[in-house]
Design a protein around this motif. Structure first.
Motif, PDB file in Angstrom:
ATOM      1  N   UNK A   1       6.808  -1.724 -12.472  1.00 19.68           N
ATOM      2  CA  UNK A   1       7.361  -0.652 -13.296  1.00 19.68           C
ATOM      3  C   UNK A   1       8.449   0.181 -12.650  1.00 19.68           C
ATOM      4  N   UNK A   2       8.855  -0.180 -11.439  1.00 17.71           N
ATOM      5  CA  UNK A   2       9.937   0.543 -10.768  1.00 17.71           C
ATOM      6  C   UNK A   2      11.287  -0.041 -11.165  1.00 17.71           C
ATOM      7  N   UNK A   3      12.307   0.787 -11.197  1.00 14.48           N
ATOM      8  CA  UNK A   3      13.666   0.328 -11.448  1.00 14.48           C
ATOM      9  C   UNK A   3      14.287   0.038 -10.091  1.00 14.48           C
ATOM     10  N   UNK A   4      14.121  -1.187  -9.620  1.00 16.23           N
ATOM     11  CA  UNK A   4      14.561  -1.549  -8.267  1.00 16.23           C
ATOM     12  C   UNK A   4      15.661  -2.599  -8.295  1.00 16.23           C
ATOM     13  N   UNK A   5      16.598  -2.472  -7.365  1.00 14.41           N
ATOM     14  CA  UNK A   5      17.671  -3.451  -7.188  1.00 14.41           C
ATOM     15  C   UNK A   5      17.857  -3.657  -5.688  1.00 14.41           C
ATOM     16  N   UNK A   6      18.454  -4.779  -5.317  1.00 16.21           N
ATOM     17  CA  UNK A   6      18.681  -5.039  -3.894  1.00 16.21           C
ATOM     18  C   UNK A   6      20.148  -4.836  -3.542  1.00 16.21           C
ATOM     19  N   UNK A   7      20.392  -4.449  -2.298  1.00 11.68           N
ATOM     20  CA  UNK A   7      21.752  -4.255  -1.818  1.00 11.68           C
ATOM     21  C   UNK A   7      22.341  -5.600  -1.423  1.00 11.68           C
ATOM     22  N   UNK A   8      23.482  -5.934  -1.969  1.00 11.18           N
ATOM     23  CA  UNK A   8      24.128  -7.198  -1.638  1.00 11.18           C
ATOM     24  C   UNK A   8      24.354  -7.320  -0.132  1.00 11.18           C
ATOM     25  N   UNK A   9      23.876  -8.425   0.429  1.00 16.26           N
ATOM     26  CA  UNK A   9      24.083  -8.676   1.851  1.00 16.26           C
ATOM     27  C   UNK A   9      23.229  -7.863   2.797  1.00 16.26           C
ATOM     28  N   UNK A  10      22.384  -6.979   2.257  1.00 17.24           N
ATOM     29  CA  UNK A  10      21.530  -6.165   3.117  1.00 17.24           C
ATOM     30  C   UNK A  10      22.318  -5.301   4.085  1.00 17.24           C
ATOM     31  N   UNK A  11      21.727  -5.027   5.243  1.00 13.68           N
ATOM     32  CA  UNK A  11      22.444  -4.287   6.281  1.00 13.68           C
ATOM     33  C   UNK A  11      23.588  -5.136   6.821  1.00 13.68           C
TER      34      UNK A  11
ATOM     35  N   UNK B   1       0.813  -1.215   0.000  1.00 13.98           N
ATOM     36  CA  UNK B   1       0.000   0.000   0.000  1.00 13.98           C
ATOM     37  C   UNK B   1       0.847   1.266   0.000  1.00 13.98           C
ATOM     38  N   UNK B   2       2.135   1.122   0.287  1.00 18.01           N
ATOM     39  CA  UNK B   2       3.022   2.286   0.320  1.00 18.01           C
ATOM     40  C   UNK B   2       3.962   2.359  -0.879  1.00 18.01           C
ATOM     41  N   UNK B   3       3.843   1.408  -1.783  1.00 13.99           N
ATOM     42  CA  UNK B   3       4.726   1.414  -2.943  1.00 13.99           C
ATOM     43  C   UNK B   3       4.540   2.673  -3.791  1.00 13.99           C
ATOM     44  N   UNK B   4       3.308   3.210  -3.799  1.00 10.59           N
ATOM     45  CA  UNK B   4       3.061   4.383  -4.639  1.00 10.59           C
ATOM     46  C   UNK B   4       3.734   5.653  -4.117  1.00 10.59           C
ATOM     47  N   UNK B   5       4.402   5.560  -2.970  1.00  8.45           N
ATOM     48  CA  UNK B   5       5.147   6.709  -2.452  1.00  8.45           C
ATOM     49  C   UNK B   5       6.577   6.722  -2.999  1.00  8.45           C
ATOM     50  N   UNK B   6       6.943   5.670  -3.722  1.00  9.69           N
ATOM     51  CA  UNK B   6       8.302   5.556  -4.246  1.00  9.69           C
ATOM     52  C   UNK B   6       8.428   6.221  -5.614  1.00  9.69           C
ATOM     53  N   UNK B   7       9.586   6.781  -5.912  1.00 13.09           N
ATOM     54  CA  UNK B   7       9.788   7.458  -7.203  1.00 13.09           C
ATOM     55  C   UNK B   7      10.010   6.478  -8.348  1.00 13.09           C
ATOM     56  N   UNK B   8       9.461   6.798  -9.501  1.00 20.28           N
ATOM     57  CA  UNK B   8       9.656   5.953 -10.673  1.00 20.28           C
ATOM     58  C   UNK B   8      10.724   6.515 -11.604  1.00 20.28           C
ATOM     59  N   UNK B   9      11.319   7.637 -11.212  1.00 16.06           N
ATOM     60  CA  UNK B   9      12.364   8.241 -12.034  1.00 16.06           C
ATOM     61  C   UNK B   9      13.754   8.037 -11.441  1.00 16.06           C
ATOM     62  N   UNK B  10      13.862   7.128 -10.456  1.00 16.64           N
ATOM     63  CA  UNK B  10      15.142   6.827  -9.837  1.00 16.64           C
ATOM     64  C   UNK B  10      15.317   5.316  -9.707  1.00 16.64           C
ATOM     65  N   UNK B  11      16.553   4.889  -9.519  1.00 17.68           N
ATOM     66  CA  UNK B  11      16.818   3.487  -9.218  1.00 17.68           C
ATOM     67  C   UNK B  11      16.671   3.311  -7.713  1.00 17.68           C
ATOM     68  N   UNK B  12      15.754   2.445  -7.303  1.00 16.14           N
ATOM     69  CA  UNK B  12      15.490   2.236  -5.882  1.00 16.14           C
ATOM     70  C   UNK B  12      16.362   1.093  -5.374  1.00 16.14           C
ATOM     71  N   UNK B  13      17.239   1.397  -4.433  1.00 15.29           N
ATOM     72  CA  UNK B  13      18.102   0.390  -3.827  1.00 15.29           C
ATOM     73  C   UNK B  13      17.418  -0.109  -2.557  1.00 15.29           C
ATOM     74  N   UNK B  14      16.980  -1.354  -2.575  1.00 13.61           N
ATOM     75  CA  UNK B  14      16.237  -1.939  -1.459  1.00 13.61           C
ATOM     76  C   UNK B  14      17.169  -2.786  -0.593  1.00 13.61           C
TER      77      UNK B  14
END
Length: 309
Positions: A280-290, A248-261
């Motif tokens: 439709x988001x340009x999303x990638x994950x951070x290796x190893x997380x925190x 429900x909060x995904x629509x608060x994310x920008x679609x003009x940036x690469x989102x690092x999760x």
């Protein structure tokens, strides 16, 4: 007198026209302006909205116990063929991370749980999310082969080197829109193969470099709990805690940036990235997380990078 009569007649005609226009039926909005979610959006949102308690994962020790008990399940090894050949879980079928997975969707069973493992859990997380969105029941093995399975005492008893083939399966009836999206997802890996976003991931070092350069093309998203986010997070990150309702909060994310999760070790971030990319988001994950003790030295904090409150 005649002139006045003509003027009155003209005024009455104008009033009548406006009255007819005001009483007419409003023009319907074009179908393209409909707010109804697409089949793909419904599948993604349902995945997060109906998240089970096990969050689509299985503990590595529990998984080995099930294998030893010969429990009826389908095991999918998405590591590369060379390491699969060196040793894999008994009965596991190999579909290396990439189009080999989307090309074999029609060979996956619908009557049993599909257990997926990779090296550390991140690409398995992406795969499990996509398979569930397509209608399968899939779970990833916690921490994958390197950090999970191979750390379980006695795991060697359920390891073999004999290759296994896909058997006959009726296959799930996947909606064309979803099937195309999955095919495009895996084909898209070729486009990022030679970039810092290979496998829809980014290394800790490359994220640090972008931050040092004050690169405005990225946005950082923490999906750790609100409590842990408060204790410490990567500078500039926003927080959408992992769990039911997060969609429900995904629509608060920008679609003009690469989102690092990022999450704790990268596995739930992998699931989130899969969902976001299908939306439709340009999303990638951070290796190893925190980073945690279990996946050291991988992870942002394990690398010694700054964590702010």
């Amino acid at each position: 007198m005649l002139k006045r009569t003509k003027i009155l007649s003209t005024l009455l005609a104008v009033v009548l026209i406006f009255a007819l226009v005001g009483c007419s039926t409003p023009t319907e909005q074009p179908a393209s302006q409909s707010s109804e979610p697409s089949v793909l959006e419904e599948a993604v949102n349902s995945y997060f909205a109906n998240m089970p308690e096990d969050i689509y994962k299985i503990n590595q020790k529990t998984f080995i116990e099930k294998v030893k008990a010969d429990e009826d399940m389908f095991v999918l090894d998405i590591r590369q063929p060379d390491v699969y050949g060196e040793g894999h879980i008994k009965g596991a079928v190999n579909a290396p991370w990439g189009t080999a997975i989307s090309d074999n969707l029609d060979k996956l069973p619908t009557d049993k749980t599909i257990m997926v493992y990779c090296y550390t859990g991140q690409t398995a997380g992406q795969t499990v999310a996509l398979l569930n969105m397509a209608g399968f029941e899939a779970k990833s093995v916690n921490l994958g082969w390197n950090l999970g399975i191979s750390k379980v005492e006695g795991y060697e008893d359920v390891v073999e080197t004999t290759a296994n083939d896909f058997g006959e399966a009726e296959g799930v009836d996947i909606a064309p829109e979803i099937k195309t999206a999955l095919e495009d997802y895996y084909k898209g890996l070729a486009d990022v193969k030679e970039t810092i976003f290979k496998n829809y991931k980014i290394s800790e070092d490359n994220l640090k470099k972008l931050m040092d350069e004050e690169d405005e093309s990225i946005a950082i998203l923490s999906i750790r709990s609100a409590e842990d986010f408060g204790k410490g997070h990567i500078a500039g990150a926003t927080n959408i805690p992992w769990g039911k309702g997060m969609e429900q909060q995904f629509n608060t994310l920008p679609k003009d940036k690469t989102i690092v999760v990022y999450c704790y070790t990268g596995q739930t971030a992998g699931q989130t990235v899969a969902g976001l990319r299908l939306l439709g988001y340009d999303a990638v994950s951070l290796n190893g997380g925190m980073g945690m003790e279990a996946n050291a030295p991988s992870g942002w904090a394990n690398k010694g990078y700054e964590v702010v409150k």
